[in-house]
Design a protein around this motif. Structure first.
Motif, PDB file in Angstrom:
ATOM      1  N   VAL A  88      62.390  15.869  88.688  1.00 55.22           N
ATOM      2  CA  VAL A  88      63.253  16.811  88.999  1.00 55.22           C
ATOM      3  C   VAL A  88      62.262  18.494  88.905  1.00 55.22           C
ATOM      4  CG1 VAL A  88      65.051  18.422  88.909  1.00 55.22           C
ATOM      5  CG2 VAL A  88      65.339  16.860  87.453  1.00 55.22           C
ATOM      6  N   GLY A  89      62.572  18.236  90.883  1.00 62.17           N
ATOM      7  CA  GLY A  89      61.363  18.966  91.145  1.00 62.17           C
ATOM      8  C   GLY A  89      59.899  18.363  91.356  1.00 62.17           C
ATOM      9  N   ALA A  90      60.078  17.122  92.481  1.00 64.92           N
ATOM     10  CA  ALA A  90      58.905  16.246  92.085  1.00 64.92           C
ATOM     11  C   ALA A  90      57.666  17.041  93.010  1.00 64.92           C
ATOM     12  CB  ALA A  90      59.378  14.938  92.264  1.00 64.92           C
ATOM     13  N   GLY A  91      57.999  17.318  93.539  1.00 66.66           N
ATOM     14  CA  GLY A  91      57.122  17.558  94.059  1.00 66.66           C
ATOM     15  C   GLY A  91      56.270  16.445  95.533  1.00 66.66           C
ATOM     16  N   PRO A  92      54.928  16.279  94.938  1.00 62.15           N
ATOM     17  CA  PRO A  92      54.270  15.085  95.132  1.00 62.15           C
ATOM     18  C   PRO A  92      53.649  13.274  94.917  1.00 62.15           C
ATOM     19  CG  PRO A  92      52.331  16.387  95.035  1.00 62.15           C
ATOM     20  CD  PRO A  92      53.675  17.301  94.330  1.00 62.15           C
ATOM     21  N   GLY A  93      54.860  13.926  93.843  1.00 59.08           N
ATOM     22  CA  GLY A  93      54.821  12.436  92.864  1.00 59.08           C
ATOM     23  C   GLY A  93      54.360  12.785  92.051  1.00 59.08           C
ATOM     24  N   THR A  94      53.783  13.617  91.484  1.00 58.47           N
ATOM     25  CA  THR A  94      52.821  13.434  90.316  1.00 58.47           C
ATOM     26  C   THR A  94      53.420  13.098  88.741  1.00 58.47           C
ATOM     27  OG1 THR A  94      52.378  15.978  90.672  1.00 58.47           O
ATOM     28  CG2 THR A  94      50.914  15.640  88.740  1.00 58.47           C
ATOM     29  N   ALA A  95      54.351  13.567  88.285  1.00 53.54           N
ATOM     30  CA  ALA A  95      55.045  12.514  87.552  1.00 53.54           C
ATOM     31  C   ALA A  95      55.295  11.647  87.336  1.00 53.54           C
ATOM     32  CB  ALA A  95      56.140  13.347  86.752  1.00 53.54           C
ATOM     33  N   LEU A  96      55.361  11.074  88.202  1.00 54.90           N
ATOM     34  CA  LEU A  96      55.321   9.429  88.603  1.00 54.90           C
ATOM     35  C   LEU A  96      54.192   8.592  88.048  1.00 54.90           C
ATOM     36  CD1 LEU A  96      56.786   6.703  90.450  1.00 54.90           C
ATOM     37  CD2 LEU A  96      56.044   7.156  92.051  1.00 54.90           C
ATOM     38  N   TRP A  97      52.951   9.048  88.978  1.00 55.69           N
ATOM     39  CA  TRP A  97      51.568   8.423  88.814  1.00 55.69           C
ATOM     40  C   TRP A  97      51.021   8.549  87.530  1.00 55.69           C
ATOM     41  CZ3 TRP A  97      49.141   6.413  92.911  1.00 55.69           C
ATOM     42  CH2 TRP A  97      49.344   6.160  93.985  1.00 55.69           C
ATOM     43  N   ALA A  98      52.189   9.773  86.347  1.00 54.93           N
ATOM     44  CA  ALA A  98      50.940  10.143  85.743  1.00 54.93           C
ATOM     45  C   ALA A  98      51.989   9.028  84.762  1.00 54.93           C
ATOM     46  CB  ALA A  98      51.450  11.417  85.206  1.00 54.93           C
ATOM     47  N   ALA A  99      53.084   8.944  84.629  1.00 56.25           N
ATOM     48  CA  ALA A  99      54.139   8.226  83.792  1.00 56.25           C
ATOM     49  C   ALA A  99      53.335   6.212  84.501  1.00 56.25           C
ATOM     50  CB  ALA A  99      55.700   8.318  84.103  1.00 56.25           C
ATOM     51  N   ALA A 142      67.886  24.741  91.533  1.00 58.10           N
ATOM     52  CA  ALA A 142      68.661  25.886  91.074  1.00 58.10           C
ATOM     53  C   ALA A 142      69.943  26.004  91.218  1.00 58.10           C
ATOM     54  CB  ALA A 142      68.122  26.774  92.247  1.00 58.10           C
ATOM     55  N   SER A 143      70.862  24.617  92.168  1.00 57.19           N
ATOM     56  CA  SER A 143      71.996  25.281  92.695  1.00 57.19           C
ATOM     57  C   SER A 143      72.731  23.530  91.722  1.00 57.19           C
ATOM     58  CB  SER A 143      72.244  24.830  94.030  1.00 57.19           C
ATOM     59  OG  SER A 143      71.862  24.021  95.343  1.00 57.19           O
ATOM     60  N   GLY A 144      72.522  22.505  91.233  1.00 57.79           N
ATOM     61  CA  GLY A 144      72.763  21.809  90.954  1.00 57.79           C
ATOM     62  C   GLY A 144      71.595  20.337  91.175  1.00 57.79           C
ATOM     63  N   LEU A 145      72.059  19.234  90.729  1.00 56.29           N
ATOM     64  CA  LEU A 145      70.980  17.701  90.807  1.00 56.29           C
ATOM     65  C   LEU A 145      72.574  16.623  91.171  1.00 56.29           C
ATOM     66  CD1 LEU A 145      68.851  18.470  87.520  1.00 56.29           C
ATOM     67  CD2 LEU A 145      68.592  18.848  89.902  1.00 56.29           C
ATOM     68  N   PRO A 146      71.982  16.018  91.660  1.00 59.37           N
ATOM     69  CA  PRO A 146      73.053  14.540  91.816  1.00 59.37           C
ATOM     70  C   PRO A 146      73.508  13.981  90.892  1.00 59.37           C
ATOM     71  CG  PRO A 146      70.517  14.598  92.566  1.00 59.37           C
ATOM     72  CD  PRO A 146      70.222  15.126  91.546  1.00 59.37           C
ATOM     73  N   GLU A 147      74.796  13.292  90.389  1.00 57.25           N
ATOM     74  CA  GLU A 147      75.291  12.783  89.388  1.00 57.25           C
ATOM     75  C   GLU A 147      74.375  11.645  89.442  1.00 57.25           C
ATOM     76  OE1 GLU A 147      77.173  14.129  87.362  1.00 57.25           O
ATOM     77  OE2 GLU A 147      77.412  15.453  89.074  1.00 57.25           O
ATOM     78  N   GLY A 148      74.414  11.652  88.351  1.00 58.49           N
ATOM     79  CA  GLY A 148      73.202   9.606  88.191  1.00 58.49           C
ATOM     80  C   GLY A 148      73.972   9.399  87.046  1.00 58.49           C
ATOM     81  N   GLU A 149      73.285   8.077  85.921  1.00 59.09           N
ATOM     82  CA  GLU A 149      73.587   7.559  84.802  1.00 59.09           C
ATOM     83  C   GLU A 149      72.287   8.144  84.127  1.00 59.09           C
ATOM     84  OE1 GLU A 149      75.407   5.537  82.670  1.00 59.09           O
ATOM     85  OE2 GLU A 149      77.007   5.944  84.952  1.00 59.09           O
ATOM     86  N   PRO A 150      72.142   8.299  82.832  1.00 59.44           N
ATOM     87  CA  PRO A 150      70.916   9.505  81.952  1.00 59.44           C
ATOM     88  C   PRO A 150      69.828   7.806  82.166  1.00 59.44           C
ATOM     89  CG  PRO A 150      72.975   9.205  80.894  1.00 59.44           C
ATOM     90  CD  PRO A 150      73.562   8.526  81.890  1.00 59.44           C
ATOM     91  N   ARG A 151      68.350   8.386  82.340  1.00 63.78           N
ATOM     92  CA  ARG A 151      67.367   7.364  82.230  1.00 63.78           C
ATOM     93  C   ARG A 151      66.781   7.475  81.640  1.00 63.78           C
ATOM     94  NH1 ARG A 151      66.095   5.992  87.862  1.00 63.78           N
ATOM     95  NH2 ARG A 151      67.957   5.882  89.660  1.00 63.78           N
ATOM     96  N   ASP A 152      65.594   6.815  81.187  1.00 58.45           N
ATOM     97  CA  ASP A 152      64.403   6.737  79.385  1.00 58.45           C
ATOM     98  C   ASP A 152      63.914   7.930  79.296  1.00 58.45           C
ATOM     99  OD1 ASP A 152      65.742   4.559  78.995  1.00 58.45           O
ATOM    100  OD2 ASP A 152      64.223   3.424  80.204  1.00 58.45           O
ATOM    101  N   LEU A 153      63.315   7.865  80.377  1.00 59.51           N
ATOM    102  CA  LEU A 153      62.692   9.301  80.901  1.00 59.51           C
ATOM    103  C   LEU A 153      62.471  10.495  82.003  1.00 59.51           C
ATOM    104  CD1 LEU A 153      59.166  10.115  79.772  1.00 59.51           C
ATOM    105  CD2 LEU A 153      59.023   8.909  81.894  1.00 59.51           C
ATOM    106  N   VAL A 154      62.787  11.573  81.509  1.00 61.34           N
ATOM    107  CA  VAL A 154      63.131  12.681  82.260  1.00 61.34           C
ATOM    108  C   VAL A 154      62.317  13.439  82.328  1.00 61.34           C
ATOM    109  CG1 VAL A 154      64.929  14.520  82.691  1.00 61.34           C
ATOM    110  CG2 VAL A 154      65.812  12.603  81.631  1.00 61.34           C
ATOM    111  N   THR A 155      61.130  14.417  83.155  1.00 56.82           N
ATOM    112  CA  THR A 155      60.297  15.311  84.013  1.00 56.82           C
ATOM    113  C   THR A 155      60.592  16.569  84.646  1.00 56.82           C
ATOM    114  OG1 THR A 155      59.463  13.432  85.112  1.00 56.82           O
ATOM    115  CG2 THR A 155      58.640  13.610  83.012  1.00 56.82           C
ATOM    116  N   LEU A 156      60.296  17.620  83.965  1.00 59.18           N
ATOM    117  CA  LEU A 156      60.302  18.624  84.754  1.00 59.18           C
ATOM    118  C   LEU A 156      58.435  19.915  84.568  1.00 59.18           C
ATOM    119  CD1 LEU A 156      62.454  20.469  86.575  1.00 59.18           C
ATOM    120  CD2 LEU A 156      62.396  22.052  84.091  1.00 59.18           C
ATOM    121  N   ALA A 157      57.790  19.803  85.885  1.00 59.32           N
ATOM    122  CA  ALA A 157      56.796  20.113  85.328  1.00 59.32           C
ATOM    123  C   ALA A 157      56.756  21.238  86.361  1.00 59.32           C
ATOM    124  CB  ALA A 157      55.858  18.735  85.827  1.00 59.32           C
TER     125      ALA A 157
END
Length: 330
Positions: A88-99, A142-157
């Protein structure tokens, strides 16, 4: 620490053809906004040039901090092999690449980013990432996130500093509800960043989360202002990185604070080193430690400590120290 070669090459292509003078001006404006922690209703990365400047000057450092934090999570939970992820707040996908670098098991990742400019850049970079299924979605944290099933790894950087205190609390609560296993929150390693991490840590602990890292206990943080818990990662600067920031040395140190929590308990080492080790004279080494008992202390080790000293000499800021940590200094 350096960017993975695939990401490094993708970033180089994204920056190709941009005038250095334009990049430097955009980088200066971006730096001013981040340092002042400006919250004026505008995205820090509000246009394409700002997004490209971020790639040149901030991505290497934020990647290093997120990747290092994930490495500690992997040590605390060696059995953790996430398949699904949410950033969430993924920017250019930093956490994607790190994970993807930390956990090859990762296969299905949803990235939520509100800024169209940095989201477009991130989508272009992600086409070369490892996970087979990558989805990008517009979303205002700040105003809400999309609905969805819980995921194994959640990141906020590097996101909480852009929100009001009330919005931060709502977001942390929502992200924990979307976490099937592990949640990682990373912030700048400033006293203010540490304060935001502490508040998130308290809320998550009250919600029943197991604290994985960096803490080796679930008690209240033993540090008090003006001290604060943070870590550092040395980042290699490319030539363009140095020119865009007006720097001369080929590296910079990224200070960061973080907390990782899980729905499952992790390993509990004796202590974590929470400051740079120092020479205590006569071949001895001093350490500032956060211990499993919930307290902070200093420990000096020398040859009389035998195997513990031999192991400790190879340790650095952020590492764990196993063995008795409360015995008197030699």
């Amino acid at each position: 620490m350096e960017l993975p070669p695939t990401l490094r090459h993708a970033v180089d292509r994204a920056l190709d053809g941009i005038a250095l003078s334009d990049l430097k001006r955009a980088a200066d404006r971006l730096s001013q906004r981040y340092r002042a922690e400006v919250r004026d209703g505008r995205f820090h990365l509000s246009d394409d040039l700002a997004a490209r400047a971020y790639l040149a000057t901030r991505l290497p450092a934020t990647y290093a901090a997120v990747r290092a934090s994930m490495g500690v999570v992997a040590e605390a939970r060696p059995d953790f092999a996430p398949v699904t992820g949410l950033d969430v707040g993924a920017g250019p996908g930093t956490a994607l690449w790190a994970a993807a670098d930390c956990w090859p098991s990762l296969d299905d990742v949803l990235l939520v980013e509100g800024s169209p400019a940095i989201r477009a850049v991130g989508e272009a970079l992600a086409r070369e990432a490892v996970p087979a299924r990558i989805q990008w979605r517009a979303g205002d944290v700040a105003s809400g996130l999309p609905e969805g099933e819980p995921r194994d790894l959640v990141t906020l950087a590097y996101v909480l500093d852009e929100l009001s205190e009330e919005a931060r609390d709502r977001l942390v609560d929502r992200l924990w509800a979307l976490t099937a296993d592990t949640l990682l929150v990373v912030e700048p390693g400033t006293p203010a960043g540490w304060g935001r991490i502490l508040r998130a840590r308290r809320r998550l602990a009250e919600a029943g989360a197991h604290i994985l890292a960096p803490c080796v206990h679930s008690a209240a943080c033993p540090l008090a202002a003006p001290d604060w818990c943070h870590f550092s990662r040395r980042v290699a600067r490319s030539r363009l990185h140095r020119l865009a920031k007006g720097g001369e040395v080929p590296w910079e140190d990224e200070k960061y604070a973080y907390v990782a929590v899980s729905r499952h308990p992790g390993a509990r080492p004796e202590a974590r080193i929470i400051a740079p080790p120092w020479s205590a004279g006569n071949g001895r080494v001093g350490f500032k430690l956060c211990g499993r008992d919930g307290g902070a202390s200093e420990r000096v080790l020398g040859k009389r400590d035998g195997a513990l000293f031999k192991a400790a000499r190879r340790l650095d800021w952020g590492d764990v120290l196993e063995g008795p940590v409360d015995s008197p200094a030699p």
